[in-house]
Design an enzyme around this catalytic site. Structure first.
Site, short mmCIF file in Angstrom:
data_model
loop_
_atom_site.label_atom_id
_atom_site.label_comp_id
_atom_site.label_asym_id
_atom_site.label_seq_id
_atom_site.Cartn_x
_atom_site.Cartn_y
_atom_site.Cartn_z
N HIS A 62 110.38 28.08 18.90
CA HIS A 62 110.41 26.96 19.11
C HIS A 62 109.46 26.62 20.64
CE1 HIS A 62 113.26 30.31 21.72
NE2 HIS A 62 112.73 29.20 22.80
N HIS A 78 107.93 23.57 24.43
CA HIS A 78 108.71 24.63 24.18
C HIS A 78 109.30 23.26 23.25
CE1 HIS A 78 113.11 25.56 25.12
NE2 HIS A 78 112.15 26.28 25.11
#
Length: 665
Positions: A62, A78
């Site tokens: 992620h 992110h």
């Protein structure tokens, strides 16, 4: 010149650009991870926002980190908010750590529907994690952009720009390799629940401590030692701990520094810890945990307290020898420098206690600000119009009579506030929809927690303080020697819980009405005792991290400020606080027996002139030195012999473990 100083970041995904402050994640929106921007994505193709090297790929896919070759910017992409919980399922990566990419290259795909199905937000965030060192500014654009278009333009700060122009730009990621080695040898990202740090140590909450290779971690270049305490796996780094912490978070992802996650892990750790079966064992276990919270909350500000204590001592000397008048602007300025950290201590302790207990540290800092707000301080100093249960009523709240206490210089109320917030905050986040949390969680927390302290905890402290003050006066009237023994032995215990303020008004009243205070002379002996104990530790310990705290704490204690000695060393290692208290009891006994009197507020060794009778020197001056020297000898000797050994602070030594397959030797 202008172009060389300009930085451009591309949007990594199609979507609407938003300022970082609008991102529904407190870590990013508060700027804790650096300058940047967010994107509400419209499709799932992800491209590189900069040209550079991939320096980090989270195991849960992620988060991806890059370092640019021309100016060493560290850029984090992110994917989604709280998506670490999805275990990487919605993401497919085209890159790995060590790869070189060009701005606009495809690096990943993100299944937006899968993220939403997991009840997570799809917002993509780009942050320059070392922007505080590199950037003077970063301005995102507004509107809808396609992946690969310029989304933010920034400017290098003067130091970075000049270093780049002169070819002296330092290498990026000084601690990246150390961070990677630490993460690998504590069992990998999958073995980490969360990570915090104090002023010398990384403090991991691990799922299984047996998976950590203590010997390998201990032998890493840049690691001083390894310790295990309070459910934490502690890696002792020293002064560079903040830099190493940042490098580790960059490796594992900012979710592991999330306050809510920390709260959950702390709760799980406490629940899993083996509670003693006996009543006395339970009491000791609870008190030990309380002391751990207090010292853990104070450790980050110990250096400031020690420095301020030393400055207070210097100011006292300047006043005593008439170099500066206490009404001169010079005095006002220096006094502000030395006193501000104490006056606004609830703000700092609120922040650190919040991090320790898992509450939002920024919100706790705001609550501390409420307690030290000038109008509240003014209310606390107002004249009482009546009494309720022995408390002076100096205010009303919606017509209800209340007592508003003074919280400047205090720590315990804010620790209690952080504990309350750590219970309230997770519940609020469960019941308040995500789109409303940014406003209503802080709003409710500040109102409820501040109200609880001002309207309930404050009056309780006042009742306890009043009872203690009455008891102390009764003991002192019975026998100065007995009062010296008892007050000397237990005064610093009162300091821990903020109840010592019961004695301060008595001392102030004594000096205001009679010009002197026998009671303050006993209090002074307790300060000397704390200094004597921490001096023994400073001389005895061979550990650099102990000496770094012990020496300034010794100076501060002898300058009349004992908090660094207490919270940084003596209380933290238990027996040293007991030996210091025994020394203080002996010093208090002698002070009472010799009827040592004191004509000023400043105590400890720096306050020796406070023991000179303005009407002509008497035995109080010599009695002060006799009591102080005996106090130092007793507290120093007992601490040296029984109060501390380096094993108290060193790592728990265990036999080498078999390495797991794939782990480096």
């Amino acid at each position: 010149m202008g172009n060389a100083q300009t930085v451009k970041l591309l949007t990594p995904i199609n979507g609407d650009i938003m300022p970082l402050s609008a991102v529904a994640d407190p870590v990013f929106s508060a700027g804790m991870m650096g300058l940047g921007f967010g994107i509400k994505p419209s499709n799932g193709t992800v491209v590189a926002p900069v040209t550079g090297t991939v320096t980090m790929v989270a195991e849960t896919k992620h988060a991806i980190g890059f370092t640019t070759p021309d100016n060493n910017l560290e850029v984090l992409v992110h994917l989604g908010i709280d998506t670490v919980d999805l275990k990487g399922a919605p993401f497919k990566l085209n890159v790995a750590a060590g790869d070189t990419v060009q701005a606009g290259d495809s690096i990943a795909t993100m299944d937006l529907a899968a993220v939403e199905a997991g009840n997570k937000q799809t917002t993509v965030i780009v942050a320059v994690t070392n922007s505080s060192d590199k950037l003077a500014e970063l301005d995102p654009v507004t509107g809808t952009l396609e992946a690969g278009q310029v989304a933010a333009t920034g400017r290098l700060n003067a130091n970075t720009y000049n270093a780049k122009r002169q070819g002296k730009l330092p290498k990026a990621g000084k601690y990246d390799q150390l961070a990677a080695d630490i993460v690998e040898n504590v069992g990998g990202v999958e073995n980490i629940n969360s990570l915090i740090h104090c002023i010398t140590r990384l403090r991991f909450y691990l799922k299984d401590e047996s998976k950590a290779n203590d010997d390998i971690v201990r032998d890493l270049k840049g690691v001083i030692d390894v310790a295990k305490a309070g459910g934490q796996y502690q890696v002792v780094i020293g002064p560079a701990v903040t830099d190493v912490y940042d490098a580790v978070i960059k490796q594992i992802g900012p979710e592991f520094s999330n306050d809510a996650e920390t709260a959950k892990v702390v709760a799980e750790t406490n629940a899993a810890s083996k509670r003693p079966k006996t009543a006395w064992g339970t009491v000791k276990w609870g008190f030990s945990n309380l002391i751990g919270v207090i010292t853990g909350s104070m450790i980050p500000v110990i250096g400031l307290l020690a420095a301020s204590g030393i400055l207070k001592g210097i100011l006292a000397v300047l006043i005593t020898f008439k170099f500066v008048s206490d009404t001169a602007p010079t005095y006002v300025i220096i006094n502000a420098m030395s006193d501000s950290v104490f006056y606004f201590l609830p703000i700092f302790v609120g922040f650190t206690a919040g991090k320790k207990l898992g509450a939002d540290p920024v919100i706790m800092g705001i609550v501390g600000g409420v307690l030290t707000y000038p109008s509240i301080v003014a209310l606390a100093g107002g004249k009482a119009t009546s009494t309720i249960l022995g408390m002076g009523v100096n205010a009303d709240f919606f017509g209800l009579p209340v007592h508003v206490a003074s919280y400047t210089y205090s720590i315990f109320p804010m620790i209690a506030a952080a504990w309350l917030a750590s219970k309230l905050e997770p519940w609020l986040k469960r019941v308040i929809p995500a789109v409303l949390r940014m406003i209503f969680v802080p709003l409710i927390e500040v109102v409820v927690i501040s109200g609880a302290i001002l309207l309930f905890l404050g009056p309780i402290i006042t009742v306890l303080s009043t009872a203690l003050a009455n008891g102390i006066v009764a003991i002192y009237n019975l026998s100065p020697a007995i009062s010296g023994l008892i007050i000397g032995g237990f005064y610093q215990v009162l300091v821990i819980f903020g109840l010592h303020w019961a004695i301060i008004p008595i001392v102030a009243n004594d000096i205001a009405t009679t010009g002197h205070s026998y009671l303050n002379a006993i209090v002074s002996a307790t300060m000397v005792a704390q200094g004597g104990a921490v001096l023994a530790i400073a001389l005895k310990s061979k550990l650099a991290n102990i000496q770094e705290l012990a020496w300034p704490a010794t100076i501060s204690a002898f300058c009349g400020v004992t908090e660094p000695a207490m919270y940084g060393i003596n209380l933290k290692y238990g027996r040293a606080f007991v030996t210091a208290s025994i020394g203080a009891a002996v010093g208090g006994l002698l002070t009472g027996l010799m009827r040592v009197n004191m004509w000023g507020f400043t105590g400890s060794l720096i306050g020796f002139t406070s023991f000179i009778n303005p009407k002509g020197s008497d035995f109080s001056f010599w009695g002060f030195w006799i009591a102080s020297i005996v106090t130092i000898i007793v507290s120093f000797t007992l601490t040296w012999m029984f109060g501390f050994k380096d094993e108290d602070a060193a790592a728990v030594k265990v036999a080498p473990k078999k390495r797991h397959l794939g782990q480096a030797a």
